[in-house]
Design an enzyme around this catalytic site. Structure first.
Site, PDB file in Angstrom:
ATOM      1  N   PRO A   2       0.824  -1.218   0.000  1.00 35.00           N
ATOM      2  CA  PRO A   2       0.000   0.000   0.000  1.00 35.00           C
ATOM      3  C   PRO A   2       0.855   1.265   0.000  1.00 35.00           C
ATOM      4  CG  PRO A   2      -0.661  -1.514   1.748  1.00 35.00           C
ATOM      5  CD  PRO A   2       0.631  -2.020   1.192  1.00 35.00           C
ATOM      6  N   GLU A   3       0.574   2.168  -0.926  1.00 30.60           N
ATOM      7  CA  GLU A   3       1.239   3.465  -0.964  1.00 30.60           C
ATOM      8  C   GLU A   3       0.180   4.523  -0.664  1.00 30.60           C
ATOM      9  OE1 GLU A   3       3.691   3.918  -4.474  1.00 30.60           O
ATOM     10  OE2 GLU A   3       4.017   1.772  -4.610  1.00 30.60           O
ATOM     11  N   HIS A 113      -4.535 -14.248  11.126  1.00 32.53           N
ATOM     12  CA  HIS A 113      -3.849 -13.046  10.650  1.00 32.53           C
ATOM     13  C   HIS A 113      -4.587 -11.763  11.035  1.00 32.53           C
ATOM     14  CE1 HIS A 113      -1.378 -15.800   8.413  1.00 32.53           C
ATOM     15  NE2 HIS A 113      -2.415 -16.242   7.732  1.00 32.53           N
ATOM     16  N   ARG A 133       1.750 -10.849   6.506  1.00 32.48           N
ATOM     17  CA  ARG A 133       3.208 -10.848   6.698  1.00 32.48           C
ATOM     18  C   ARG A 133       3.653 -10.047   7.919  1.00 32.48           C
ATOM     19  NH1 ARG A 133       6.250 -10.333   1.070  1.00 32.48           N
ATOM     20  NH2 ARG A 133       7.996 -10.787   2.439  1.00 32.48           N
ATOM     21  N   ARG A 172      22.599  15.921  -4.654  1.00 31.12           N
ATOM     22  CA  ARG A 172      22.356  14.527  -4.259  1.00 31.12           C
ATOM     23  C   ARG A 172      22.752  13.599  -5.397  1.00 31.12           C
ATOM     24  NH1 ARG A 172      18.627  13.911  -0.003  1.00 31.12           N
ATOM     25  NH2 ARG A 172      19.047  11.687  -0.235  1.00 31.12           N
TER      26      ARG A 172
END
Ligand SMILES: [Zn+2]
Length: 291
Positions: A2-3, A113, A133, A172
């Site tokens: 998920p973002e 879970h 997970r 950078r």
């Protein structure tokens, strides 16, 4: 994983199941690395509280409670935050999933879970946090308490400006893709949307940040917002485990240009999409459209 769009979709759709409801009971699984606050303490502190708001910072959800404490939720890689009554094949184990025809959907029953289970005084739908997970996180912050995870977040990806990106990119040497994934620079962008945004901006993900021009930074900032907003509109990306709180899939994956399209033809020029590894993350780009 998920973002920002998936977390924002979760926020928008879980809020009605949380806000204004008094928590009657809390069940958790046994202590594990998912619990930054020990489960016993979490159960004790959450019971009897009412959620007053659900906000988002980067990829974190923050549920504020009526005693001004705040439950911080991170979905990690496989986190699913949803309400009872949701049904999705993504709520089944991989083996169970494989045994079912794709159109077959099964009502979810809390399983091993399901690390957090909230029941409410109104007797309505329970709310679950499930994470196969366990790379997700649960942390209860007391009133006035903060956490470095939140404090060190950079500007939210929905508000990033080209000038800001150009300023941090100066000097950078890291690849521009890595800079975009750095949550202290831009909060909320992950692997999928970094690849997509760099494709749309025509910038190769391996390019050193300091070699990205001001104009390109403007373009990147613009497409990041466009891609994220479009993904929120379509319910996010359901590539592996992500589901919205009502169990529905997101649809942004159908609009991908490069992510996980290795070897397929570029929608713009027809060249084959390449996959390389940058900073241990699979990275996808068009060798012709991106320089
Ligand atoms: Zn191309």
């Amino acid at each position: 994983m998920p973002e920002l769009p998936e977390v924002e979709v979760t926020r928008q759709r879980i809020a009605p199941f949380l806000v204004g409801r008094r928590i009657q009971s809390v069940r958790t699984t046994a202590d594990s690395y998912l619990f930054l606050t020990p489960p016993a303490k979490l159960r004790r502190r959450l019971t009897g509280r009412t959620v007053s708001a659900v906000q988002r910072r980067g990829k974190y959800l923050l549920a504020t409670l009526d005693d001004a404490s705040c439950l911080l939720v991170h979905l990690g890689m496989t986190g699913q935050f949803f309400s009872a009554g949701a049904s999705s094949v993504r709520l089944l184990s991989a083996t169970a999933r494989a045994a079912l025809a794709p159109q077959q959907q099964v009502d979810f029953r809390p399983d091993v879970h399901t690390h957090l289970r909230l029941a409410f005084e109104d007797g309505g739908a329970e709310v679950y946090l499930r994470d196969v997970r366990k790379f997700g996180k649960l942390l209860l912050l007391a009133r006035g308490e903060s956490d470095p995870r939140i404090e060190r977040l950079g500007v939210d990806a929905l508000e990033i400006r080209g000038t800001e990106l150009f300023r941090v990119a100066r000097g950078r040497k890291v690849a521009i893709k890595n800079l975009l994934l750095d949550q202290s620079v831009v909060a909320g962008v992950g692997n999928i949307y970094a690849d997509e945004a760099l494709f749309l901006a025509g910038v190769r993900p391996t390019r050193r940040a300091q070699r990205v021009t001001r104009r390109e930074c403007d373009a990147i900032a613009l497409v990041i917002q466009r891609v994220l907003n479009r993904s929120i509109e379509t319910g996010g990306s359901s590539i592996s485990d992500f589901i919205a709180p009502d169990g529905s899939d997101g649809h942004y994956q159908d609009e991908r240009h490069v992510y996980a399209r290795t070897g397929e033809a570029c929608h713009t020029c027809g060249a084959k999409i390449k996959r390389i590894v940058i900073g241990q993350r699979g990275t996808h780009y068009c060798p012709r459209c991106q320089s």
